[in-house]
Motif scaffolding. Structure first.
Motif, short mmCIF file in Angstrom:
data_model
loop_
_atom_site.label_atom_id
_atom_site.label_comp_id
_atom_site.label_asym_id
_atom_site.label_seq_id
_atom_site.Cartn_x
_atom_site.Cartn_y
_atom_site.Cartn_z
N ARG A 33 -11.39 -0.40 -13.41
CA ARG A 33 -9.99 -0.04 -13.55
C ARG A 33 -9.14 -0.97 -12.69
NH1 ARG A 33 -10.00 6.63 -13.22
NH2 ARG A 33 -11.30 6.99 -15.08
N ARG A 34 -7.86 -1.00 -13.00
CA ARG A 34 -6.95 -1.89 -12.27
C ARG A 34 -6.26 -1.11 -11.15
NH1 ARG A 34 -5.17 -6.82 -12.49
NH2 ARG A 34 -6.58 -7.20 -14.25
N TYR A 35 -6.21 -1.72 -9.96
CA TYR A 35 -5.64 -1.06 -8.79
C TYR A 35 -4.56 -1.94 -8.16
CZ TYR A 35 -9.70 1.99 -9.14
OH TYR A 35 -10.65 2.87 -9.61
N THR A 36 -3.63 -1.28 -7.47
CA THR A 36 -2.57 -1.98 -6.76
C THR A 36 -2.18 -1.14 -5.55
OG1 THR A 36 -0.41 -3.05 -6.98
CG2 THR A 36 -0.68 -0.92 -8.07
N VAL A 37 -1.24 -1.64 -4.77
CA VAL A 37 -0.72 -0.93 -3.60
C VAL A 37 0.80 -0.93 -3.69
CG1 VAL A 37 -0.52 -0.92 -1.08
CG2 VAL A 37 -2.69 -1.55 -2.16
N LYS A 38 1.42 0.21 -3.45
CA LYS A 38 2.87 0.34 -3.55
C LYS A 38 3.57 -0.70 -2.67
CE LYS A 38 6.62 3.72 -3.28
NZ LYS A 38 6.99 5.13 -2.98
N GLY A 39 4.52 -1.40 -3.27
CA GLY A 39 5.29 -2.38 -2.52
C GLY A 39 4.65 -3.75 -2.43
N GLU A 40 3.46 -3.89 -2.99
CA GLU A 40 2.76 -5.18 -2.92
C GLU A 40 2.96 -5.96 -4.21
OE1 GLU A 40 1.64 -6.39 -0.29
OE2 GLU A 40 1.69 -4.59 0.96
N GLU A 41 2.45 -7.18 -4.24
CA GLU A 41 2.67 -8.10 -5.35
C GLU A 41 1.36 -8.49 -6.03
OE1 GLU A 41 6.13 -10.98 -4.24
OE2 GLU A 41 4.99 -10.61 -2.40
N PHE A 42 0.41 -7.57 -6.06
CA PHE A 42 -0.86 -7.89 -6.68
C PHE A 42 -1.42 -6.68 -7.41
CE2 PHE A 42 -2.52 -5.45 -3.21
CZ PHE A 42 -3.74 -4.96 -3.66
N SER A 43 -2.32 -6.95 -8.34
CA SER A 43 -3.20 -5.92 -8.88
C SER A 43 -4.52 -6.61 -9.18
CB SER A 43 -2.62 -5.28 -10.15
OG SER A 43 -2.61 -6.18 -11.23
N VAL A 44 -5.60 -5.81 -9.21
CA VAL A 44 -6.93 -6.37 -9.41
C VAL A 44 -7.83 -5.30 -10.01
CG1 VAL A 44 -7.78 -5.77 -7.11
CG2 VAL A 44 -8.74 -7.76 -8.30
N ALA A 45 -8.80 -5.72 -10.80
CA ALA A 45 -9.76 -4.78 -11.39
C ALA A 45 -10.95 -4.60 -10.48
CB ALA A 45 -10.21 -5.27 -12.76
N GLU A 172 0.95 -3.66 -12.33
CA GLU A 172 0.53 -2.39 -12.91
C GLU A 172 -0.87 -2.04 -12.43
OE1 GLU A 172 0.80 -2.60 -17.11
OE2 GLU A 172 2.99 -2.73 -17.14
N GLY A 173 -1.09 -0.77 -12.15
CA GLY A 173 -2.40 -0.34 -11.72
C GLY A 173 -2.32 0.99 -11.00
N ILE A 174 -3.47 1.55 -10.71
CA ILE A 174 -3.56 2.80 -9.95
C ILE A 174 -3.23 2.51 -8.50
CG2 ILE A 174 -5.08 4.68 -9.24
CD1 ILE A 174 -6.79 3.99 -11.74
N GLU A 175 -2.27 3.24 -7.94
CA GLU A 175 -1.85 2.98 -6.56
C GLU A 175 -2.86 3.54 -5.56
OE1 GLU A 175 2.10 4.19 -5.68
OE2 GLU A 175 3.02 2.72 -7.03
N VAL A 176 -3.23 2.71 -4.61
CA VAL A 176 -4.18 3.08 -3.55
C VAL A 176 -3.41 3.42 -2.29
CG1 VAL A 176 -6.14 2.30 -2.16
CG2 VAL A 176 -5.91 1.55 -4.55
N SER A 177 -3.77 4.52 -1.64
CA SER A 177 -3.16 4.94 -0.38
C SER A 177 -4.16 4.80 0.76
CB SER A 177 -2.68 6.39 -0.46
OG SER A 177 -1.73 6.54 -1.50
N ASP A 178 -3.67 4.87 1.99
CA ASP A 178 -4.54 4.76 3.15
C ASP A 178 -5.61 5.85 3.16
OD1 ASP A 178 -3.76 2.46 4.50
OD2 ASP A 178 -2.13 3.47 5.54
N TYR A 179 -6.82 5.47 3.50
CA TYR A 179 -7.94 6.41 3.62
C TYR A 179 -7.82 7.14 4.94
CZ TYR A 179 -12.77 8.04 4.04
OH TYR A 179 -13.89 8.81 4.20
#
Length: 277
Positions: A33-45, A172-179
């Motif tokens: 799946r594709r992931y990203t981080v809020k406020g960032e300029e990247f996404s990656v599978a 575009e992607g699923i947003e990742v938050s801090d663990y």
């Protein structure tokens, strides 16, 4: 005559079965799946949702403090990492950033690249047993380091990760938050790695001897900060009780925990037990 050998290395492998499941370390069939981080300029599978932590770090070149986001996922023997750095004024060039963060990657393997109009460079490691590749990229406001390392058999997955990188202002992607749970470190993340005190050898079972079984059991475990061996997982096993024998031997290991910022921390370790008649 039985010979067993215990080897310790940085984490580059994951499980095919587990004792004590730990989220974030998976094996077998996975769904990319594709992931990203809020406020960032990247996404990656990625084949697994990564864990992330955010910290403020000093830039090596001038001591300028900047925000770093560090993401990692470990799947089927491949260690995927994404490091995101703010790039405050005076902005650091791509060349400066790559030289600062390149580490042990071989300078001779350099390859220039462009992704979505942004320039980057790629380096590979000299280690053929556990190959690694890193791509360094610069956008208007951020610097990125994407890396993948693992066994040669997983090269296709490593390349799928790197070739999936997209850059831009609205990824575009699923947003990742801090663990928020306990962070389990790898060797490169700690100040002092865990150190062995004793390493009992496993027994060679009668059935394995009768069937002339030779080979290696590969485990990945956590050397926990409290001195216990936890989260034992099987990367590669052997029949006729040899896998279980290796697990029982691993449970009896005594060690000094790894250290980070002057405190004991938990650390992933790969163990190999070689069985030869």
């Amino acid at each position: 005559m039985k010979r067993t050998l215990l080897l310790l290395s940085l984490l580059f492998a994951v499980v095919s079965s587990a004792v004590g499941q730990e989220p974030g370390m998976e094996t077998g069939e996975v769904e990319w799946r594709r992931y990203t981080v809020k406020g960032e300029e990247f996404s990656v599978a990625l084949p697994l949702s990564p864990r992330m932590r955010t910290a403020q770090v000093a830039r090596k070149s001038d001591g300028k403090v900047r925000v770093q986001k560090y993401l990692k996922a470990i799947v089927n023997g491949v260690y995927y990492t994404i490091e995101v750095f703010e790039n405050p004024e005076p902005k650091q060039s791509l060349e400066e950033f790559a030289d600062e963060q390149r580490g042990t990657y071989d300078r001779k393997t350099r390859r220039d690249l462009t992704i979505d109009g942004f320039n980057g460079v790629e380096y590979s490691s000299k280690d053929k047993a556990i190959p690694a590749t890193a791509q360094f990229l610069a956008t208007e406001n951020h610097l990125y380091r994407f890396s993948a390392s693992g066994p040669p058999a997983q090269r296709r997955a490593m390349m799928e990760f790197l070739s999936s990188i997209k850059l831009g202002k609205e990824p575009e992607g699923i947003e990742v938050s801090d663990y928020t749970g306990e962070w389990i470190y790898t060797g490169k993340e700690v100040d002092v790695k865990a150190r062995l005190k004793t390493k009992p050898e496993p027994g060679y079972t009668q059935e394995a001897r009768k069937n002339e079984i030779n080979g290696t059991v590969v485990l990945i475990v956590v050397f926990a900060k409290n001195g216990e061996v936890q989260n034992i997982r099987v990367v590669e096993g052997l029949p006729y009780g040899l896998t279980q024998a290796a697990i029982e031997a691993a449970k009896k290991i005594k060690f000094t925990p790894a250290m980070k910022d002057g405190k004991p921390v938990s650390m992933w370790i790969q163990l190999e037990y070689n069985f030869n008649l």
